[in-house]
Design a protein around this motif. Structure first.
Motif, short mmCIF file in Angstrom:
data_model
loop_
_atom_site.label_atom_id
_atom_site.label_comp_id
_atom_site.label_asym_id
_atom_site.label_seq_id
_atom_site.Cartn_x
_atom_site.Cartn_y
_atom_site.Cartn_z
N GLY A 165 -6.16 6.41 7.14
CA GLY A 165 -6.23 5.16 7.61
C GLY A 165 -6.22 5.69 9.73
N ILE A 166 -6.55 4.15 10.26
CA ILE A 166 -6.17 4.73 11.38
C ILE A 166 -5.42 3.17 11.88
N GLY A 167 -4.36 3.12 11.16
CA GLY A 167 -4.08 1.67 11.54
C GLY A 167 -4.48 0.20 11.40
N TYR A 168 -3.64 -0.52 11.59
CA TYR A 168 -3.56 -2.06 10.80
C TYR A 168 -4.83 -3.07 12.80
N ALA A 169 -5.06 -4.43 11.80
CA ALA A 169 -5.44 -4.69 13.36
C ALA A 169 -4.35 -5.85 14.02
N ASN A 170 -3.58 -6.25 13.33
CA ASN A 170 -2.79 -7.06 13.80
C ASN A 170 -1.21 -6.18 13.66
N ALA A 171 -1.16 -4.46 13.89
CA ALA A 171 0.26 -3.49 13.96
C ALA A 171 0.77 -3.91 15.49
N PRO A 172 2.22 -3.85 15.29
CA PRO A 172 3.23 -4.44 16.48
C PRO A 172 2.60 -3.79 17.53
N THR A 173 3.12 -4.19 18.95
CA THR A 173 2.80 -2.79 20.30
C THR A 173 4.61 -2.28 20.35
N LEU A 174 4.01 -0.99 20.29
CA LEU A 174 5.57 -0.29 20.26
C LEU A 174 5.21 0.61 22.26
N VAL A 175 6.33 0.19 22.81
CA VAL A 175 5.96 0.05 24.64
C VAL A 175 7.35 1.94 24.13
N LYS A 176 6.22 3.05 24.10
CA LYS A 176 7.40 3.39 24.37
C LYS A 176 7.93 4.33 25.88
N SER A 177 7.94 4.21 26.43
CA SER A 177 7.89 4.43 27.80
C SER A 177 7.37 3.66 29.00
N LEU A 210 -1.57 5.61 24.40
CA LEU A 210 -2.15 5.28 25.91
C LEU A 210 -1.62 5.68 26.74
N HIS A 211 -1.67 6.51 27.51
CA HIS A 211 -0.65 6.75 28.35
C HIS A 211 -1.09 7.18 30.00
N ALA A 212 -0.63 5.96 30.94
CA ALA A 212 -1.44 5.81 32.31
C ALA A 212 -0.12 6.12 33.44
N ASN A 213 0.53 7.43 33.49
CA ASN A 213 1.60 7.08 34.18
C ASN A 213 1.59 8.50 34.90
N THR A 214 0.67 9.06 35.03
CA THR A 214 1.21 10.44 35.70
C THR A 214 -0.46 9.90 37.28
N LYS A 215 -0.64 9.47 38.29
CA LYS A 215 -1.18 9.77 39.29
C LYS A 215 -0.60 11.00 40.13
N LEU A 221 -6.22 -2.94 27.27
CA LEU A 221 -7.11 -2.18 27.36
C LEU A 221 -6.87 -1.51 25.47
N LEU A 222 -5.95 -0.93 25.62
CA LEU A 222 -5.51 -0.02 24.69
C LEU A 222 -6.28 -1.05 23.03
N ASP A 223 -6.27 -2.48 23.45
CA ASP A 223 -6.46 -3.13 22.04
C ASP A 223 -8.21 -3.27 22.35
N LYS A 224 -8.85 -3.03 23.50
CA LYS A 224 -10.49 -2.98 23.86
C LYS A 224 -10.80 -1.75 23.18
N ILE A 225 -9.98 -0.23 22.89
CA ILE A 225 -10.44 0.93 22.83
C ILE A 225 -9.98 0.71 21.35
N ILE A 229 2.16 2.90 25.80
CA ILE A 229 1.81 2.14 25.17
C ILE A 229 1.14 2.71 23.57
N SER A 230 1.91 2.27 22.21
CA SER A 230 1.60 3.05 21.21
C SER A 230 1.13 1.46 20.17
#
Length: 284
Positions: free
Chosen positions: A138-150, A161-166, A78-82, A154-155
């Motif tokens: 700059g806003i980043g690079y297309a092939n930047a690695p994914t960082l899982v914060k928690s 993108l944070h989706a852990n609040t429900k 989803l983050l890639d699409k955004i 994901i960054s």
């Protein structure tokens, strides 16, 4: 952003066999926030999404179907699409070039502004001059690695993108607090004080990593930060999409009358009513 999340819910609903032949609709409310804790320009978004889809059954009734919780892999997709859609939009508007850097046109406009109005920089320190000369890096690079914060956070490409609040449907008080947080204003009077020298001290919500608990701004710097937080004319900071959009034909059937009690509040009232009836019956 809302479009990508809307597509995610619809696609996930159709992957469930019992909902495959339906026409699922989702709904979101997007809050645009332009500020950080130090009154800095920090544009980010808070989005409230119904964690499922609405479907019209054979009798014409709208029913809500809760969907399984999003996974870390789905969140990354989803983050890639955004990111790709944001990149396409910024290029179309001429705000960035093919190297993902701020476009020369934007930099020329800034230089022209400061050349024509040098007084804008006269009372600003050298560090503030540098910040004023450059909007972004700059806003980043297309092939930047994914960082899982928690968990479910994901960054990637300088996007996160944070989706852990429900919030459970019956937890109305918690939902109210969450909406209050998403819609909060940029300034709290409790965090602002005027020093003896006439400067404005802004207390941070949480200390920075270096131990800083507050920043002190001259009146000119303070006004400069406030000016940067003002959105463009006719720019809405709260946006409704999907079934919550004002012109959606299902909205009137989904949005309940505010006078009607809902969730836990309604359940408590029913409980009190039953207890009152039982008490009346026993005293007869």
């Amino acid at each position: 952003m809302s479009t990508s999340i809307n597509e995610y819910y619809q696609s996930k609903a159709k992957s469930i066999p019992t909902l495959a032949n339906s026409s699922p609709k989702s709904g979101q409310i997007l809050f645009v926030q332009r500020f950080g804790s130090s009154l800095n320009l920090n544009i980010h978004f808070h989005l409230l999404a119904a964690d499922g889809v609405y479907i019209r059954n054979n009798w014409g009734e709208l029913k809500f179907h809760e969907l399984p919780t999003i996974t870390d892999q789905e969140l990354e997709n989803l983050l890639d699409k955004i990111f790709k859609r944001a990149l396409k939009h910024l290029k179309k508007k001429g705000l960035i070039d093919s190297n993902l850097e701020e476009s020369q046109n934007i930099q020329d406009q800034q230089d022209l502004l400061f050349n024509e109005h040098p007084d804008l920089l006269s009372d600003i320190t050298d560090s503030m001059k540098n910040k004023g000369k450059k909007i972004g890096y700059g806003i980043g690079y297309a092939n930047a690695p994914t960082l899982v914060k928690s968990k479910l956070c994901i960054s990637k490409n300088n996007f996160s993108l944070h989706a852990n609040t429900k919030v459970n449907a019956l937890a109305r008080e918690r939902l109210y607090k969450l909406i209050e947080y998403c819609a909060r204003p940029p300034i709290s009077d409790d965090r602002l004080t005027v020093t003896d020298s006439g400067n404005i001290r802004v207390t941070l919500k949480t200390p920075w990593k270096n131990g800083t608990t507050a920043i002190e701004l001259t009146p000119f710097e303070f006004i400069g930060r406030l000016a940067a937080l003002i959105p463009q004319p006719n720019a809405h900071l709260v946006k409704y999409s999907g079934v919550f959009a004002p012109n959606h034909p299902w909205r009137s059937k989904i949005i309940r009358n505010p006078k009607i009690k809902k969730g836990f509040q309604n359940r408590c009232e029913l409980k009190d009513d039953f207890e009152e009836k039982d008490k009346h019956r026993l005293t007869k």
